[in-house]
Motif scaffolding. Structure first.
Motif, short mmCIF file in Angstrom:
data_model
loop_
_atom_site.label_atom_id
_atom_site.label_comp_id
_atom_site.label_asym_id
_atom_site.label_seq_id
_atom_site.Cartn_x
_atom_site.Cartn_y
_atom_site.Cartn_z
N ASN A 66 -20.18 4.03 9.23
CA ASN A 66 -20.54 5.43 8.98
C ASN A 66 -19.28 6.26 8.83
N GLY A 67 -19.25 7.09 7.81
CA GLY A 67 -18.08 7.92 7.56
C GLY A 67 -17.11 7.32 6.57
N ASN A 68 -17.25 6.04 6.27
CA ASN A 68 -16.41 5.41 5.25
C ASN A 68 -16.87 5.89 3.87
N ALA A 69 -15.94 6.41 3.08
CA ALA A 69 -16.31 6.98 1.78
C ALA A 69 -16.93 5.96 0.84
N ASN A 70 -16.60 4.67 1.05
CA ASN A 70 -17.11 3.61 0.18
C ASN A 70 -18.24 2.82 0.83
N GLN A 71 -18.84 3.36 1.87
CA GLN A 71 -19.83 2.59 2.62
C GLN A 71 -20.96 2.07 1.73
N ALA A 72 -21.55 2.93 0.93
CA ALA A 72 -22.69 2.52 0.11
C ALA A 72 -22.29 1.45 -0.91
N LEU A 73 -21.13 1.63 -1.53
CA LEU A 73 -20.68 0.66 -2.52
C LEU A 73 -20.39 -0.69 -1.87
N PHE A 74 -19.66 -0.68 -0.76
CA PHE A 74 -19.33 -1.95 -0.09
C PHE A 74 -20.60 -2.66 0.39
N LEU A 75 -21.55 -1.89 0.88
CA LEU A 75 -22.80 -2.50 1.35
C LEU A 75 -23.54 -3.15 0.19
N ALA A 76 -23.59 -2.47 -0.95
CA ALA A 76 -24.26 -3.04 -2.12
C ALA A 76 -23.56 -4.31 -2.60
N GLU A 77 -22.23 -4.29 -2.63
CA GLU A 77 -21.49 -5.47 -3.07
C GLU A 77 -21.70 -6.64 -2.10
N ALA A 78 -21.67 -6.35 -0.82
CA ALA A 78 -21.88 -7.41 0.18
C ALA A 78 -23.28 -8.01 0.03
N ARG A 79 -24.28 -7.18 -0.20
CA ARG A 79 -25.64 -7.69 -0.42
C ARG A 79 -25.71 -8.53 -1.69
N GLY A 80 -24.97 -8.11 -2.73
CA GLY A 80 -24.94 -8.88 -3.96
C GLY A 80 -24.30 -10.24 -3.76
N LEU A 81 -23.18 -10.29 -3.03
CA LEU A 81 -22.53 -11.57 -2.75
C LEU A 81 -23.43 -12.46 -1.90
#
Length: 587
Positions: free
Chosen positions: A128-143
């Motif tokens: 929480n608070g990481n500016a790229n949280q949503a993007l990193f979460l989506a990429e991790a789910r994709g991997l």
């Protein structure tokens, strides 16, 4: 996260790949992202790193399972080399069992990818608070979906723990019931993923475009997942969301990529597999590779088929291992002028290496990067048959040169049988037709495939070549197959001819384009897909979809097989460590 980032992995607690997600003990050191392994950047870097940590770049992992089990490739025993208890030839002879090392390697590495992706999901979810949280979460789910899909494809089962729940119990996903959920998962993250080259992404990241490639792949093989041992597959089943069929979805997602202006087909087909292929316009999702001191890379796809006396420089050589089968080579009859079959190399001064016995020398002005000015000899690409020619290594450790300072080119002989001319023959002619074993006098048999460029910069095992996981040529192939299975043969043939006629030959042949076909049936389509995608870890899935996988190939020691061989067993080590797994049928 970036192509020039450095990763090193220490203390990977895998035991049997995925017995406990929380047991993962790994420190990721990255020159750009810092060394705090609890932050999402480092966690996702580890998940990306697993793509190239043997998994999709080493011949004894996914490549071996996807290719050695087919007519495209085999690794026979060659005299004193490559016996190794029969672990390699067992994949081609269809005698593998739960104790086979390649079966275990593929499982462990894919499961490590799952583990690291789950860790990355949890880390991003909690950031929480990481500016790229949503993007990193989506990429991790994709991997996570990518690793899981390949595990289900090869083994029919995949482990999972809910990354949003502390100490979640181990679950076992099964291909027939899990494929729909995987598709929904990847479709759900598309709005949050970045477009390629936006938000500092490149094709080594899981972008929207990577998701389209994965979704096309999953829909193309969904029918097989749902009826693994069946006599036929329902490719026109209703899609997961009820909108159209599986093949309609393949067409939808491949078309998104084909129509994307940032992608276009290379006229020189082999540019996709060159040392400097990073960011090339056909590459959608890749394993990013770089030669440096901390980050691993792999040269196997070029090193394994090259004979030991084929030397790109005085410091490098091949290993005389992998070849193709007479059956697959014969599918190219009448197509040796296809630009994807072979390509001669031309040096900067205009000299062509023709590999036909007429070559005397090539210039020594091409130098191996970051070397002590070592002359660099460039072998031709594609299929190598017949007598081979090239540089000679002198006892001084240098390449033989001509009096005017050029690299001498001579007839080559095998390194481990110096009286045996290096004459690659399509016929394998094993003494025992059921065993892919050569004597020392037979070690040069088998046509070799030099599709990926050999990188001599560091050593035989390192490479700067990015390994394509999804590229535009494959999207045309999948769309053509989807059109064909939807009874739209004219559209399928148009896609095949787009591939054929866009590729051009080298200037030695006046840059002649490939020739279009005038008709298309199932067998022609099957061959055409292989012309485009050989040596890229696609063949096993293709053979299963087209009903070819169980057929015998008497010329290469592959017997007729049973349908249970369409997936591999769960390794015995995993079965011994956890009672959560059920051994696959037939094993």
């Amino acid at each position: 996260m970036r192509k020039k980032s450095l990763y090193t992995y220490m203390g990977i607690a895998l035991t049997v790949a995925m017995v406990s997600c929380t047991d993962l003990k790994e420190k990721v050191i990255d020159e750009v992202l810092g060394s705090n392994n609890s932050n999402p950047e480092n966690a996702i870097a580890a998940a990306y790193g697993q793509l190239g940590s043997g998994t999709f770049v080493d011949h004894a992992n996914v490549f071996g399972l996807q290719e050695y089990s087919t007519d495209e490739a085999l690794l026979p025993t060659r005299g004193s080399d490559w016996g190794d208890g029969g672990i390699y030839r067992a994949i081609h002879e269809f005698t593998w069992g739960p104790d086979n090392t390649l079966v275990a390697n593929g499982w462990n590495n894919l499961n490590s990818g799952i583990t690291k992706s789950l860790t990355a999901v949890t880390s991003a979810y909690q950031a929480n608070g990481n500016a790229n949280q949503a993007l990193f979460l989506a990429e991790a789910r994709g991997l996570l979906a990518f690793y899981t899909f390949h595990t289900l494809d090869l083994y029919g089962q995949a482990p999972y723990r809910n990354p949003y729940v502390t100490n979640a119990p181990l679950e076992i996903k099964r291909a027939d019931t899990a494929i729909d959920g995987l598709i929904r998962e990847v479709e759900a993250i598309i709005p949050t993923l970045a477009n390629l080259k936006e938000q500092s992404t490149h094709n080594g990241r899981f972008t929207k475009q990577a998701a389209y490639g994965l979704l096309a792949d999953m829909y193309m093989n969904r029918a097989v997942f749902k009826n693994r041992y069946g006599a036929s597959f329902d490719f026109t089943e209703a899609a997961v969301d009820g909108n159209g069929t599986d093949m309609d979805k393949v067409i939808l997602y491949t078309t998104k990529l084909i129509d994307d202006p940032q992608f276009y087909l290379e006229t020189n087909y082999f540019r996709n597999f060159d040392i400097d292929n990073a960011g090339r316009p056909e590459l959608i999702f890749v394993v990013s590779q770089d030669i440096n001191t901390l980050r691993s890379s792999d040269n196997d796809f070029a090193y394994m088929p090259m004979e030991r006396n084929q030397k790109p420089s005085s410091a490098n050589r091949g290993t005389n291992a992998v070849c193709t089968t007479p059956q697959f080579y014969a599918t190219w009859d009448g197509n040796h002028d296809d630009p994807r079959f072979s390509r001669k190399y031309q040096y900067a001064d205009g000299t062509w290496f023709k590999n036909d016995g007429t070559d005397v020398s090539v210039p020594a002005t091409s130098l191996v990067p970051n070397s002590a000015s070592l002359p660099w000899f460039h072998f031709n690409r594609g299929f190598l048959e017949g007598q081979q020619y090239g540089p000679i290594l002198l006892s001084t450790g240098s390449l033989k040169m001509t009096s005017d300072g050029r690299i001498a080119v001579e007839k080559l002989y095998c390194e481990k049988n110096t009286a045996l001319a290096m004459d690659f023959t399509p016929a394998l002619n094993f003494d025992n037709a059921a065993q892919s074993v050569f004597t020392q006098a037979q070690i040069n048999r088998g046509v070799r495939i030099f599709k990926f460029e050999f990188d001599p910069e560091k050593d035989n095992g390192s490479s700067n070549v990015d390994i394509p996981l999804y590229r535009l040529g494959g999207m045309y192939c999948m769309r053509a197959e989807a059109y064909f299975r939807s009874n739209q043969t004219a559209l399928a043939m148009a896609d095949i001819n787009k591939l054929r006629t866009t590729r051009t030959r080298e200037a030695y042949y006046n840059n002649a384009p490939g020739v279009a076909i005038t008709s298309l049936d199932a067998n022609t389509l099957y061959n055409e897909i292989a012309y485009e995608m050989y040596w890229e870890q696609w063949r096993r899935k293709e053979m299963i979809r087209f009903g070819k996988f169980e057929a015998a190939d008497a010329g290469s020691a592959k017997p007729a097989s049973e349908t249970f061989r369409r997936i591999y067993p769960i390794p015995q080590s995993a079965m011994d460590a956890s009672d959560a797994f059920t051994q696959n049928q037939g094993y």
